[in-house]
Every structure is written in structure tokens, then in C-alpha cells.
Design an enzyme around this catalytic site. Sequence first.
Site, PDB file in Angstrom:
ATOM      1  N   GLU A  53      35.086  42.543  48.627  1.00 38.31           N
ATOM      2  CA  GLU A  53      34.943  41.886  47.414  1.00 38.31           C
ATOM      3  C   GLU A  53      34.243  42.569  46.238  1.00 38.31           C
ATOM      4  OE1 GLU A  53      35.930  39.084  46.677  1.00 38.31           O
ATOM      5  OE2 GLU A  53      34.560  38.059  45.222  1.00 38.31           O
ATOM      6  N   GLU A 107      38.676  43.865  38.600  1.00 43.50           N
ATOM      7  CA  GLU A 107      38.944  42.791  37.626  1.00 43.50           C
ATOM      8  C   GLU A 107      38.209  42.811  36.602  1.00 43.50           C
ATOM      9  OE1 GLU A 107      39.785  38.493  39.920  1.00 43.50           O
ATOM     10  OE2 GLU A 107      37.953  39.408  40.545  1.00 43.50           O
ATOM     11  N   LYS A 167      42.964  32.642  36.073  1.00 44.77           N
ATOM     12  CA  LYS A 167      42.017  31.730  37.122  1.00 44.77           C
ATOM     13  C   LYS A 167      42.746  31.425  38.365  1.00 44.77           C
ATOM     14  CE  LYS A 167      38.076  30.547  38.715  1.00 44.77           C
ATOM     15  NZ  LYS A 167      37.242  31.468  39.149  1.00 44.77           N
ATOM     16  N   ASN A 180      56.049  25.726  33.651  1.00 46.92           N
ATOM     17  CA  ASN A 180      55.243  26.435  34.393  1.00 46.92           C
ATOM     18  C   ASN A 180      55.944  26.443  35.702  1.00 46.92           C
ATOM     19  OD1 ASN A 180      53.153  27.368  36.039  1.00 46.92           O
ATOM     20  ND2 ASN A 180      52.141  25.452  36.500  1.00 46.92           N
ATOM     21  N   GLY A 181      56.129  27.946  36.121  1.00 50.89           N
ATOM     22  CA  GLY A 181      57.001  27.984  37.325  1.00 50.89           C
ATOM     23  C   GLY A 181      57.849  29.459  36.903  1.00 50.89           C
ATOM     24  N   TRP A 185      51.018  32.421  30.986  1.00 47.29           N
ATOM     25  CA  TRP A 185      50.608  33.516  31.684  1.00 47.29           C
ATOM     26  C   TRP A 185      51.945  34.141  31.847  1.00 47.29           C
ATOM     27  CZ3 TRP A 185      51.519  35.831  36.415  1.00 47.29           C
ATOM     28  CH2 TRP A 185      51.007  37.065  36.840  1.00 47.29           C
ATOM     29  N   HIS A 231      39.574  59.094  57.619  1.00 47.41           N
ATOM     30  CA  HIS A 231      41.090  59.282  58.240  1.00 47.41           C
ATOM     31  C   HIS A 231      42.128  59.452  56.907  1.00 47.41           C
ATOM     32  CE1 HIS A 231      40.496  58.687  62.365  1.00 47.41           C
ATOM     33  NE2 HIS A 231      39.497  57.543  61.889  1.00 47.41           N
ATOM     34  N   LYS A 270      35.842  42.882  42.533  1.00 41.97           N
ATOM     35  CA  LYS A 270      35.248  42.417  41.119  1.00 41.97           C
ATOM     36  C   LYS A 270      35.038  43.596  40.250  1.00 41.97           C
ATOM     37  CE  LYS A 270      35.181  38.718  41.733  1.00 41.97           C
ATOM     38  NZ  LYS A 270      35.453  38.138  42.810  1.00 41.97           N
ATOM     39  N   ARG A 286      44.410  28.776  33.304  1.00 39.00           N
ATOM     40  CA  ARG A 286      45.396  29.141  34.229  1.00 39.00           C
ATOM     41  C   ARG A 286      46.471  30.256  33.391  1.00 39.00           C
ATOM     42  NH1 ARG A 286      46.620  24.351  37.149  1.00 39.00           N
ATOM     43  NH2 ARG A 286      48.686  25.067  37.499  1.00 39.00           N
ATOM     44  N   CYS A 294      50.239  29.288  34.143  1.00 44.74           N
ATOM     45  CA  CYS A 294      50.532  28.454  32.805  1.00 44.74           C
ATOM     46  C   CYS A 294      49.922  26.965  32.769  1.00 44.74           C
ATOM     47  CB  CYS A 294      52.127  28.315  32.654  1.00 44.74           C
ATOM     48  SG  CYS A 294      52.943  30.145  32.201  1.00 44.74           S
TER      49      CYS A 294
HETATM   50  O1  M6R Z   1      42.025  29.717  43.713  1.00 44.73           O
HETATM   51  P1  M6R Z   1      42.126  30.589  44.869  1.00 44.73           P
HETATM   52  O2  M6R Z   1      40.568  30.636  45.689  1.00 44.73           O
HETATM   53  O3  M6R Z   1      42.970  30.177  45.818  1.00 44.73           O
HETATM   54  O4  M6R Z   1      42.434  31.932  44.151  1.00 44.73           O
HETATM   55  C1  M6R Z   1      42.509  33.083  44.926  1.00 44.73           C
HETATM   56  C2  M6R Z   1      42.493  34.111  44.083  1.00 44.73           C
HETATM   57  O5  M6R Z   1      43.704  34.263  42.975  1.00 44.73           O
HETATM   58  C3  M6R Z   1      41.154  34.429  43.408  1.00 44.73           C
HETATM   59  O6  M6R Z   1      40.328  34.491  44.493  1.00 44.73           O
HETATM   60  C4  M6R Z   1      41.169  35.965  42.589  1.00 44.73           C
HETATM   61  O7  M6R Z   1      41.486  36.907  43.570  1.00 44.73           O
HETATM   62  C5  M6R Z   1      40.113  35.734  41.803  1.00 44.73           C
HETATM   63  N1  M6R Z   1      40.371  36.249  40.512  1.00 44.73           N
HETATM   64  C6  M6R Z   1      39.060  36.737  42.483  1.00 44.73           C
HETATM   65  O8  M6R Z   1      37.976  36.962  41.459  1.00 44.73           O
END
Ligand code: M6R
Length: 607
Positions: free
Chosen positions: A480, A487, A602, A99-100, A73, A503, A484, A27, A2
Site C-alpha cells: 500500500e 500514485e 478516482k 461512459n464505457g 478519462w 530472490h 501511494k 471519475r 468518465c
Molecule cells: O473504488 P475502489 O476501492 O474499488 O477502487 C479500487 C482502486 O482503483 C483504488 O484503490 C486505487 O488503487 C486508488 N487510486 C489507490 O489509491
Amino acid sequence: MCGIFGYIGSKKALPRLMEGLHRLEYRGYDSAGVALLHDGRIWTHRRVGRVIQLERTLNEPPDSRTGIAHTRWATHGGITEDNAHPHLDTEGRIAVVHNGIIENMTTLRAQLEKEGVVFRSETDSEVLPHLIRHFYRGNPLEAVNSALQEVRGSYGIAVLFADHPDCIVAARNGSPLVVGLGDGETVIASDPQPVVAHTRRVVYLEDREIALVTADDIELQRLDGTAVNTEVEVISGDYDVADQRGYPHFMLKEIHEQPEAIERCLRGRIQEEEGNARLGGLNMTPRDLLQVNSVTNVACGTAYHAGLVGAMAIEALARIPARAEIASEYRHRRPIVSPDTLFFAISQSGETADTLGAVQEIRLKGGHCMGVVNVVGSTIARECGAGTYVYAGPEVAVASTKAFTSQVTALLLFTLMLARTRNLSLGEGRRVARVLKEMPSKVAEYLQRPGPIDEATAVVRDAPYVLFLGRGFSYAAALEGALKLKEIAYVACEAYPAGEMKHGPIAMLEEGTPVLVVAPRDDQRDKAISNMKEVQARGARLIVVHTAGDDEVAALADVAIPVPPVPYWASPLVTVLPLQLLAYQTGLALGRDIDRPRNLAKSVTVE
Ligand code: M6R
């Protein structure tokens, strides 16, 4: 999560609140809302969806100079207009953005309901205006303070009182808040990004601090009533609004910015002659480095994957134990923190709640934790006090790309420093330094000729399941790549260490299942070839990321994507690139919202 923004001053509040929300939208973007003070009343407007939806539906807003706004959010309660912030007390005289998470919301809600309060939302946040109203006797600061004494959990809040058009009350516990002191105007925000449009003079609220904010002043105190010395800082980071520079999406732009981002991360830090590196922010002498007996990287998501690469590089080149830990697991499992371990908290945003929680736990146990952070002045950077910025530049797309390669670069610079105090000779150090220096051009070389990403996209786009495999450093790249693809394209996939496939995950393979193997030319390549044969024998369609010129590996694949040759410890810096592009192209082919994928934000500022 948020985003909160508040404005009080001599100018029209609404356009400034909207501008602030746009800059905080990363956010969270489930719903948005605004409250304005006008003629002794509070006017509100809320909408499900993006800030732009809120903006487009504003109908005859009052000409106000004071207001608060929020982009949400969802945590407690679905994505509805009723659950959107600001929330009001029953008479509509007190408005709150939050926020929280209020952890004891069930108890508080029951108490308030007994007093006759009828809740209009399912949120935890709505207890706040009612609780503040319960304690309100004409003094806004006292009312908010008394209410917060009852609250357990995390909050960053901004509160408007219809009776007090000359102030906003702000308070923080666990969720960041910064107050910007401008010329005849004051702003309140969840982070410095929207503040710099107004001023660079800021006050960061600390946990359990409360502020009475007016157009030209801030009065700060702790929740226990003790006075606080207000420290005004002048922020210098690059918070410019990023523009898409002609790219259709921020994600694609940020993928293509990686050569310059890595270059910025390296600038002034490589000592080629000495075969060494220097990360000034760590403030560590060679003797300090020599006393480090192990390294632990704590992080979440993509940053955790960068931490895995860093840990492997440290073990391989500096020959001391190193590991990466998922911050949310680490902080809650009674970790053993030893004084000769150096901890790195890796975070793009510097606001991730779990990573921040891990930092606090490590420090509380006497550990030494430094930040590897992108956003200058962010909470984790300030909490750690020392560390290194990665200087990737603003990353707007929710999917982290250039932050990953910059984080890896920073960790490799540290690895070189550490290794040089140990077994790495001058000649070897020079070779490592040279490789690092060449990385921006290697990355650029790949991005100019990215290979058959379209073919790979055609293989994965409609697949019910995709398996990513890799060994060692390439396992981190595979993790990674799979993150991606999930996401951005919402394609079900997982990454496994290639040796572990037999396994269990091998049972998932059937005729045509796409398997993506990251197999650069390193000392695990031959074993990776065996894995490729194993999956092919089960009918899998093979996409392979391999070192350019490795024809044997390329010949095995249905789709072969070559990357420039680099040493094994730097390989994720190039092998991750086609995986980023694959996720992007697949998301595009499936019509996904590339820069704002569903359910994500983000910056993950709640547990
Ligand atoms: O801001 P940060 O690097 O601490 O964020 C960590 C993760 O939330 C962030 O990398 C998330 O996994 C991304 N959306 C990946 O693309």
C-alpha cells in the site's frame, strides 16, 4: 470512468450541469464538455483539462433548460478537444455523452464510413451519434434502441436530439446511470453524488435498460422492448460535498480523518461484553458463519491491499483458509467458486468495473458475494444486495487513504465474528474487541506525532528507485505504501515480501538506494532485522517503520519512524500511516498534483 450529467427542467441548465460535473470530476479529468439545446439547435463547448477550464472559457452560452455534460478519462484517443465529449452526428442534430467502451467500434466505424460518415475524433464513442442518426426516423427512443442493438461493449449514455427539446434519452449497459426525479426537473448522472443537490428520489437503470426522460417523468424499458416496472428509491447516504476544512489538500485532510472514519466504522458494531461484533448488513447468524469454510476477498488497488490484510486476519484468528484476489485477474481466469466460500467485494467507490465484473462472475457461478463498500447505494453495493458499509465518509482525493483503514477495520470486525463461532474464546474475543475499540485513538496518537517524515522524504524524493519490504501483515502495508508513492509522487518503487528480496530485487540495490522496511514488533521482526542488515550491507539507506520503544530496530535505521504498539493483526492500521504521509510529502516536494495525479481517476469504471 468518465462522468455524465444531464439536466432537463424549468431552471437554467448550464450552472446545474457545471455543478454536476464538478461533483463527478473524480471519475476522470482529462477533458470536459457540454451540449445545450436552444431554439431547435444543439450548442456545444469542449475543452481539454478540468471542468474549471471548461467553465472559464464558456463564451455566450445560450439560455437553455436542457443539456448534457461529460468529464472524460481517455480510453480510445488522446487527450484532445476533438476527442472530448459530447460527440455529434454529421449535421449536429444529435449529441451523445458516453461512459464505457464500445468494443466493436472498428466494425461499426467502417460500416458508417462506407455510408459517407466522416469521423472527427479517434474515440469509440463517436460511433454512437452517427449510428443513432442512421436509425433515426423521428422517434428518439426507437433510434437509440436500434443503435444499441448493434453495439457490443459497455455504456452509460445520455442523448440529446435537436428535434426533441422536451426529452433526453439515457441507456446503460455495464456503466452506471441514475436518474433523479425532482420537482419539475429531472437529472441523469453516473452516480448519486451530484443527484442529491436536486432530489433524493432516484431510479437506478439496470443493464440493457433505456429511458426516455422528461422534466417530470421517466419512461423505462428494456432494450428488447419489454416493459420495466419503474422502482423509485429514496437514497439516504451522506453525499455532501466534502470541503477541505482548511487542509491544503483533500489527501492530507482524509489522512487526518482516519481516527473518526475508523470510529464510524466501529460504531454500534462492537459487543465488548460478548467479545464479539455485529455487522447487521451481512444478515448472517452464527450458524451461517459456521458454515463458511473459506473466504475470498476480491478487489483492486488499495482495496485489494485491505483484502490481503483481511484474509491474513481471518486465517490467523478464525483459522479458516482465506485469500485475496485481484478482481481483474480473478474474473477472467475461470475461477473455481465453491458454495461454502464467502466472497467479499471490497471497493471504496462501489463502481470499479473489474470488481463489479468479479461479483457478477461469482454470482453467476452460484457463489455468495457480499460488499465491503464505502459509497452508499453504489453499483457493487446494490449488485451484492448484502454486505457492510465502511462509513469512511466521502473520499475525494484519488489516492485512497481513509477508505483503506476503514476497509481493514470492517474486515477485522468480520474476522472477530467468524473467529468467535470457531476457536476464539470469550476472553480472547474481548481482547480483540478492546483492541479494535482503541484503534481510533492509536491512529490519532500517531497522527499527532508522525515522526521524521521530512527526513524520509529527503531520502526518497530524488531516488531513481525505492524498495518497500515487509513480512506478513507488513507486506500488505508495504504494498500500500509503494502504491501511494507511485500514485502521488511518481517515484519508481515496488514492494516485496522481505523474504523474497534475495530472490531477485536485491540486485537493484546500490550505494544509497532507499529501502523502506515495515517492521513492527511481531513474530517476524527478527527476520525483518536480518533483511535490514542484508540491505545495509549493500549500501542501502534504510527507512524503518517500527513499534515505538523498539530501540534495537530503530538503531539500525537511517530514518526510524515509530508507530504505537498494537497486536500484529491490527498493525497495518498504524504502519500504513507514515507511508501515506511519506507519499503526500514527497508529492508535495516534487510539485505533483496531489489530489488529481496524472493519468488516474478516482473511480475506475472501465476494464
Ligand atoms: O473504488 P475502489 O476501492 O474499488 O477502487 C479500487 C482502486 O482503483 C483504488 O484503490 C486505487 O488503487 C486508488 N487510486 C489507490 O489509491
